[in-house]
Motif scaffolding. Structure first.
Motif, PDB file in Angstrom:
ATOM      1  N   GLU A  47      15.795  -2.851  11.239  1.00 59.41           N
ATOM      2  CA  GLU A  47      14.837  -3.462  12.597  1.00 59.41           C
ATOM      3  C   GLU A  47      15.987  -4.493  12.938  1.00 59.41           C
ATOM      4  O   GLU A  47      16.677  -5.372  12.157  1.00 59.41           O
ATOM      5  CB  GLU A  47      13.834  -3.866  11.845  1.00 59.41           C
ATOM      6  N   PRO A  99       6.299 -13.100  16.276  1.00 56.61           N
ATOM      7  CA  PRO A  99       5.288 -12.118  16.207  1.00 56.61           C
ATOM      8  C   PRO A  99       5.826 -10.521  16.600  1.00 56.61           C
ATOM      9  O   PRO A  99       5.381  -9.643  16.153  1.00 56.61           O
ATOM     10  CB  PRO A  99       4.426 -12.730  17.432  1.00 56.61           C
ATOM     11  N   GLU A 100       6.669 -10.442  17.425  1.00 53.52           N
ATOM     12  CA  GLU A 100       7.119  -9.116  17.984  1.00 53.52           C
ATOM     13  C   GLU A 100       7.874  -8.476  16.469  1.00 53.52           C
ATOM     14  O   GLU A 100       7.644  -7.311  16.417  1.00 53.52           O
ATOM     15  CB  GLU A 100       8.033  -9.029  19.026  1.00 53.52           C
ATOM     16  N   THR A 145       7.290  -8.998  13.368  1.00 54.22           N
ATOM     17  CA  THR A 145       6.375  -8.615  12.527  1.00 54.22           C
ATOM     18  C   THR A 145       5.668  -7.585  12.836  1.00 54.22           C
ATOM     19  O   THR A 145       5.283  -6.755  12.074  1.00 54.22           O
ATOM     20  CB  THR A 145       5.222  -9.835  12.333  1.00 54.22           C
ATOM     21  N   GLU A 146       5.277  -7.244  14.042  1.00 59.69           N
ATOM     22  CA  GLU A 146       4.655  -6.146  14.476  1.00 59.69           C
ATOM     23  C   GLU A 146       5.516  -5.015  14.264  1.00 59.69           C
ATOM     24  O   GLU A 146       4.797  -3.655  13.966  1.00 59.69           O
ATOM     25  CB  GLU A 146       4.194  -6.239  15.986  1.00 59.69           C
ATOM     26  N   ALA A 147       6.940  -5.197  14.640  1.00 56.67           N
ATOM     27  CA  ALA A 147       7.748  -4.069  14.520  1.00 56.67           C
ATOM     28  C   ALA A 147       7.924  -3.576  13.141  1.00 56.67           C
ATOM     29  O   ALA A 147       7.942  -2.321  12.742  1.00 56.67           O
ATOM     30  CB  ALA A 147       9.126  -4.441  15.138  1.00 56.67           C
ATOM     31  N   GLU A 162       5.409  -3.947  10.636  1.00 56.04           N
ATOM     32  CA  GLU A 162       4.108  -3.187  10.128  1.00 56.04           C
ATOM     33  C   GLU A 162       4.098  -1.815  10.837  1.00 56.04           C
ATOM     34  O   GLU A 162       3.662  -0.718  10.087  1.00 56.04           O
ATOM     35  CB  GLU A 162       2.893  -4.051  10.850  1.00 56.04           C
ATOM     36  N   THR A 163       4.383  -1.612  12.029  1.00 60.46           N
ATOM     37  CA  THR A 163       4.670  -0.509  12.601  1.00 60.46           C
ATOM     38  C   THR A 163       5.572   0.665  11.875  1.00 60.46           C
ATOM     39  O   THR A 163       5.143   1.902  11.744  1.00 60.46           O
ATOM     40  CB  THR A 163       5.100  -0.238  14.251  1.00 60.46           C
ATOM     41  N   THR A 215       1.871  -6.745   4.467  1.00 62.85           N
ATOM     42  CA  THR A 215       1.935  -8.116   4.761  1.00 62.85           C
ATOM     43  C   THR A 215       3.207  -8.705   4.710  1.00 62.85           C
ATOM     44  O   THR A 215       4.153  -8.554   3.696  1.00 62.85           O
ATOM     45  CB  THR A 215       1.145  -9.031   3.845  1.00 62.85           C
TER      46      THR A 215
END
Length: 303
Positions: free
Chosen positions: A228, A266-267, A269-271, A273-274, A288
């Motif tokens: 990532e 935040p972006e 973290t979202e990436a 999780e996805t 988490t």
């Protein structure tokens, strides 16, 4: 302010299926006890003991199924989802004990067979088979829902195979007078119980020991996270399973220092999780991630 627990979703626990199977199994147990007294059959007595054990197991499964659908609370944040694992562990441990006992007892009886009434044994075997087949059909549709349902299905399936063995023994005794067929049938029941039970116990213990869920490649997930954008390193990566279909992931992720200043955190973290929720055959919906600056990674390496 106390945070309200949120729902994690549960697999259908099919309490109605279990209740029907429990009633059928208990009825067969009573019939087989009567049959064992009438015929003197070890195979029928052993199968009755097996049925009693399974009736108790199905009762435990039924209670666990009802617990599993209870909502989460501020004390039990996952609710009673792990009740299925505890129930499956107890059921498989008892079944394993029964299987070993049956095998030992049957071997001892081979050298000293008792007189068994073949026609009477056949009648009770057919009654047991009919009820067990009905229970198998009832539970078959839910056997893949969770470990609890899988344990219950295996129990009634073993009962069905036991009834078939009893019928075969009855036919052999009636047509040939070979009394050892009763002990051989009892031994077969024991042999059928043990391998399936060991596999179920292993799966349940894996959950209790918080092993990585089957079908999850920890290193593949680690590499995918490293790929990532802005990710520098991943450590303290843990993937466990609360209950069937509920894997949980936690990880510390070191990212470039600038991400904490330009609003990228935040972006990222979202990436992440996805990534774990969508890119693998086993979807991890509960993850988490603790983001850490690269400086923290250098300190981690020093330790």
């Amino acid at each position: 302010m106390t945070e309200e627990p949120h729902s994690h979703g549960t697999a259908s626990s099919s309490p109605r299926r279990l209740a029907i199977a429990f009633g059928l199994t208990l009825s067969v147990f009573i019939a087989e006890v009567i049959g064992a007294i009438v015929t003197g059959s070890l195979a029928l007595l052993v199968d009755a003991a097996h049925m009693l054990t399974d009736a108790g197991g199905l009762l435990v499964a039924l209670l666990a199924a009802r617990l599993m659908v209870r909502p989460a609370t501020s004390r039990r944040t996952w609710g009673f989802r792990r009740a299925e694992v505890l129930a499956a562990t107890a059921q498989s441990a008892v079944l394993l004990g029964v299987g070993l006992f049956v095998a030992i007892e049957a071997i001892q009886r081979l050298s000293d067979p008792a007189e068994v009434g073949g026609p009477e044994l056949l009648v009770f075997g057919v009654i047991g088979l009919a009820a067990n087949l009905t229970a198998v059909v009832v539970l078959a549709g839910g056997r893949r829902e969770n470990l609890n349902m899988r344990a219950a299905f295996l129990e009634v399936l073993n009962d069905t195979l036991g009834s078939v063995a009893v019928i075969v023994a009855a036919v052999v005794i009636t047509t040939t007078g070979f009394q050892q067929a009763d002990s051989i049938a009892a031994l077969l029941v024991g042999v059928l119980i043990i391998p399936r039970t060991v596999r179920l116990l292993r799966d349940a213990v894996d959950v209790l020991l918080e092993s990585v869920p089957r079908g999850v490649d920890l290193e593949a997930i680690r590499q995918h996270l490293l790929d990532e954008e802005h990710v520098v390193d991943v450590h303290d990566l843990h993937i466990t399973q609360i209950a069937t279909g509920l894997p949980v992931l936690t990880a510390h992720v070191i990212v470039e220092d600038g991400c904490f200043h330009d609003g990228h955190a935040p972006e990222i973290t979202e990436a992440l999780e996805t990534c774990v929720a969508e890119h693998f055959s086993v979807a991890i919906g509960h993850s988490t991630f603790q983001l850490e600056p690269a400086e923290a990674g250098r300190s981690h390496d020093l330790h």
